[in-house]
Design a protein around this motif. Sequence first.
Motif, PDB file in Angstrom:
ATOM      1  N   GLU A   9     -11.513  11.043   5.558  1.00 61.20           N
ATOM      2  CA  GLU A   9     -10.500  10.000   5.462  1.00 61.20           C
ATOM      3  C   GLU A   9     -10.762   8.929   6.511  1.00 61.20           C
ATOM      4  OE1 GLU A   9      -7.022  12.426   6.010  1.00 61.20           O
ATOM      5  OE2 GLU A   9      -6.775  12.653   3.856  1.00 61.20           O
ATOM      6  N   ARG A  10     -10.249   7.719   6.236  1.00 61.15           N
ATOM      7  CA  ARG A  10     -10.407   6.601   7.168  1.00 61.15           C
ATOM      8  C   ARG A  10      -9.082   5.872   7.257  1.00 61.15           C
ATOM      9  NH1 ARG A  10     -11.292   1.371   5.891  1.00 61.15           N
ATOM     10  NH2 ARG A  10     -11.901   1.860   3.772  1.00 61.15           N
ATOM     11  N   ILE A  11      -8.686   5.518   8.466  1.00 61.15           N
ATOM     12  CA  ILE A  11      -7.481   4.722   8.655  1.00 61.15           C
ATOM     13  C   ILE A  11      -7.791   3.296   8.243  1.00 61.15           C
ATOM     14  CG2 ILE A  11      -5.875   3.772  10.343  1.00 61.15           C
ATOM     15  CD1 ILE A  11      -6.054   6.420  11.840  1.00 61.15           C
ATOM     16  N   VAL A  12      -6.968   2.745   7.356  1.00 62.99           N
ATOM     17  CA  VAL A  12      -7.141   1.391   6.855  1.00 62.99           C
ATOM     18  C   VAL A  12      -6.430   0.407   7.764  1.00 62.99           C
ATOM     19  CG1 VAL A  12      -6.680  -0.171   4.920  1.00 62.99           C
ATOM     20  CG2 VAL A  12      -7.381   2.194   4.480  1.00 62.99           C
ATOM     21  N   SER A  13      -5.187   0.723   8.122  1.00 66.90           N
ATOM     22  CA  SER A  13      -4.433  -0.152   9.023  1.00 66.90           C
ATOM     23  C   SER A  13      -3.305   0.621   9.681  1.00 66.90           C
ATOM     24  CB  SER A  13      -3.877  -1.366   8.274  1.00 66.90           C
ATOM     25  OG  SER A  13      -2.887  -0.965   7.353  1.00 66.90           O
ATOM     26  N   VAL A  14      -2.889   0.094  10.833  1.00 66.45           N
ATOM     27  CA  VAL A  14      -1.779   0.665  11.588  1.00 66.45           C
ATOM     28  C   VAL A  14      -0.851  -0.471  11.973  1.00 66.45           C
ATOM     29  CG1 VAL A  14      -1.101   1.895  13.680  1.00 66.45           C
ATOM     30  CG2 VAL A  14      -3.225   2.514  12.512  1.00 66.45           C
ATOM     31  N   ASP A  15       0.430  -0.320  11.646  1.00 63.75           N
ATOM     32  CA  ASP A  15       1.446  -1.285  12.055  1.00 63.75           C
ATOM     33  C   ASP A  15       2.390  -0.562  13.006  1.00 63.75           C
ATOM     34  OD1 ASP A  15       3.654  -2.980  12.350  1.00 63.75           O
ATOM     35  OD2 ASP A  15       3.493  -3.741  10.299  1.00 63.75           O
ATOM     36  N   GLU A  16       2.136  -0.707  14.295  1.00 63.14           N
ATOM     37  CA  GLU A  16       2.927   0.009  15.294  1.00 63.14           C
ATOM     38  C   GLU A  16       4.378  -0.444  15.311  1.00 63.14           C
ATOM     39  OE1 GLU A  16       1.156   0.337  19.156  1.00 63.14           O
ATOM     40  OE2 GLU A  16      -0.832   0.659  18.306  1.00 63.14           O
ATOM     41  N   GLN A  17       4.622  -1.715  15.031  1.00 65.47           N
ATOM     42  CA  GLN A  17       5.992  -2.235  15.017  1.00 65.47           C
ATOM     43  C   GLN A  17       6.834  -1.559  13.943  1.00 65.47           C
ATOM     44  OE1 GLN A  17       5.822  -3.650  18.078  1.00 65.47           O
ATOM     45  NE2 GLN A  17       7.266  -5.135  17.293  1.00 65.47           N
ATOM     46  N   LYS A  18       6.253  -1.349  12.774  1.00 69.15           N
ATOM     47  CA  LYS A  18       6.963  -0.723  11.653  1.00 69.15           C
ATOM     48  C   LYS A  18       6.764   0.785  11.602  1.00 69.15           C
ATOM     49  CE  LYS A  18       6.870  -4.815   8.727  1.00 69.15           C
ATOM     50  NZ  LYS A  18       6.443  -5.381   7.433  1.00 69.15           N
ATOM     51  N   GLY A  19       5.865   1.315  12.413  1.00 72.35           N
ATOM     52  CA  GLY A  19       5.593   2.747  12.410  1.00 72.35           C
ATOM     53  C   GLY A  19       4.909   3.221  11.144  1.00 72.35           C
ATOM     54  N   VAL A  20       3.943   2.413  10.651  1.00 74.31           N
ATOM     55  CA  VAL A  20       3.288   2.715   9.380  1.00 74.31           C
ATOM     56  C   VAL A  20       1.779   2.835   9.578  1.00 74.31           C
ATOM     57  CG1 VAL A  20       2.856   1.900   7.035  1.00 74.31           C
ATOM     58  CG2 VAL A  20       5.079   1.494   8.087  1.00 74.31           C
ATOM     59  N   ILE A  21       1.210   3.860   8.967  1.00 73.64           N
ATOM     60  CA  ILE A  21      -0.242   4.069   8.963  1.00 73.64           C
ATOM     61  C   ILE A  21      -0.688   4.149   7.504  1.00 73.64           C
ATOM     62  CG2 ILE A  21      -2.133   5.636   9.574  1.00 73.64           C
ATOM     63  CD1 ILE A  21      -0.263   6.699  11.819  1.00 73.64           C
ATOM     64  N   TYR A  22      -1.699   3.366   7.144  1.00 74.02           N
ATOM     65  CA  TYR A  22      -2.330   3.448   5.827  1.00 74.02           C
ATOM     66  C   TYR A  22      -3.698   4.087   6.009  1.00 74.02           C
ATOM     67  CZ  TYR A  22       1.094   0.261   3.777  1.00 74.02           C
ATOM     68  OH  TYR A  22       2.256  -0.313   3.321  1.00 74.02           O
ATOM     69  N   TYR A  23      -4.064   4.970   5.087  1.00 73.22           N
ATOM     70  CA  TYR A  23      -5.372   5.613   5.147  1.00 73.22           C
ATOM     71  C   TYR A  23      -5.905   5.809   3.738  1.00 73.22           C
ATOM     72  CZ  TYR A  23      -3.195   9.943   3.646  1.00 73.22           C
ATOM     73  OH  TYR A  23      -2.530  10.891   2.913  1.00 73.22           O
ATOM     74  N   THR A  24      -7.194   6.059   3.637  1.00 70.11           N
ATOM     75  CA  THR A  24      -7.817   6.287   2.339  1.00 70.11           C
ATOM     76  C   THR A  24      -8.843   7.407   2.443  1.00 70.11           C
ATOM     77  OG1 THR A  24      -8.886   5.201   0.465  1.00 70.11           O
ATOM     78  CG2 THR A  24      -9.675   4.593   2.641  1.00 70.11           C
ATOM     79  N   VAL A  25      -9.196   7.969   1.301  1.00 72.47           N
ATOM     80  CA  VAL A  25     -10.251   8.976   1.231  1.00 72.47           C
ATOM     81  C   VAL A  25     -11.572   8.238   1.053  1.00 72.47           C
ATOM     82  CG1 VAL A  25     -11.202  10.882  -0.122  1.00 72.47           C
ATOM     83  CG2 VAL A  25      -8.752  10.779   0.333  1.00 72.47           C
ATOM     84  N   VAL A  26     -12.534   8.541   1.920  1.00 81.99           N
ATOM     85  CA  VAL A  26     -13.826   7.853   1.922  1.00 81.99           C
ATOM     86  C   VAL A  26     -14.776   8.432   0.874  1.00 81.99           C
ATOM     87  CG1 VAL A  26     -15.848   7.317   3.345  1.00 81.99           C
ATOM     88  CG2 VAL A  26     -13.567   7.278   4.352  1.00 81.99           C
ATOM     89  N   ASN A  27     -14.673   9.716   0.615  1.00 84.58           N
ATOM     90  CA  ASN A  27     -15.650  10.370  -0.260  1.00 84.58           C
ATOM     91  C   ASN A  27     -15.018  11.050  -1.485  1.00 84.58           C
ATOM     92  OD1 ASN A  27     -14.404  12.376   1.280  1.00 84.58           O
ATOM     93  ND2 ASN A  27     -16.237  13.655   1.360  1.00 84.58           N
ATOM     94  N   PRO A  28     -14.248  10.299  -2.297  1.00 88.56           N
ATOM     95  CA  PRO A  28     -13.705  10.947  -3.492  1.00 88.56           C
ATOM     96  C   PRO A  28     -14.822  11.252  -4.486  1.00 88.56           C
ATOM     97  CG  PRO A  28     -13.329   8.594  -3.607  1.00 88.56           C
ATOM     98  CD  PRO A  28     -13.924   8.871  -2.251  1.00 88.56           C
ATOM     99  N   GLY A  29     -14.619  12.269  -5.280  1.00 93.55           N
ATOM    100  CA  GLY A  29     -15.621  12.621  -6.283  1.00 93.55           C
ATOM    101  C   GLY A  29     -15.345  13.980  -6.881  1.00 93.55           C
ATOM    102  N   LEU A  30     -16.155  14.369  -7.798  1.00 91.60           N
ATOM    103  CA  LEU A  30     -15.961  15.614  -8.527  1.00 91.60           C
ATOM    104  C   LEU A  30     -15.970  16.841  -7.613  1.00 91.60           C
ATOM    105  CD1 LEU A  30     -15.578  16.805 -11.347  1.00 91.60           C
ATOM    106  CD2 LEU A  30     -18.067  16.929 -11.549  1.00 91.60           C
ATOM    107  N   PHE A  31     -16.775  16.824  -6.554  1.00 95.71           N
ATOM    108  CA  PHE A  31     -16.912  17.996  -5.692  1.00 95.71           C
ATOM    109  C   PHE A  31     -16.118  17.898  -4.394  1.00 95.71           C
ATOM    110  CE2 PHE A  31     -20.810  17.789  -8.274  1.00 95.71           C
ATOM    111  CZ  PHE A  31     -20.611  18.958  -9.005  1.00 95.71           C
ATOM    112  N   THR A  32     -15.387  16.809  -4.183  1.00 87.69           N
ATOM    113  CA  THR A  32     -14.586  16.661  -2.960  1.00 87.69           C
ATOM    114  C   THR A  32     -13.110  16.520  -3.284  1.00 87.69           C
ATOM    115  OG1 THR A  32     -15.027  14.291  -2.978  1.00 87.69           O
ATOM    116  CG2 THR A  32     -16.441  15.667  -1.578  1.00 87.69           C
TER     117      THR A  32
END
Length: 119
Positions: A9-32
């Motif tokens: 996984e990788r953090i996409v963005s962090v908004d400390e003021q709003k207390g929000v973290i966005y993240y994504t899966v870097v290696n999606p696929g059939l075996f992950t």
Amino acid sequence: MVIPPILLERIVSVDEQKGVIYYTVVNPGLFTYQVHSHLGKVTFRKITDNDDDDDMIEMIWEVEIRPLSNFESFVQFFTSGIIATLARNFKCHLEEPGAMVSVKRSILEQTISLSQPWT
């Protein structure tokens, strides 16, 4: 420990003021992780109880996924289970830093815990 260990996984963005973290899966696929796309959002919100001087923090975990064809049910079940496990581990860590989280549970207990709220 990353659960499951093959998922990156990788953090996409962090908004400390709003207390929000966005993240994504870097290696999606059939075996992950059987999705075309994934975007997770974790929000931390302060809750003030007027009857009590203690403030609490609410964690809201949202995930947008687009599963691969024929994997919809599995991905939904798998994602719910991972989030439940990570939320429970995080809560344990906050309540007692450094404590170990018990994983000695029967299959029935593990299955039932997936449907329980994360409080």
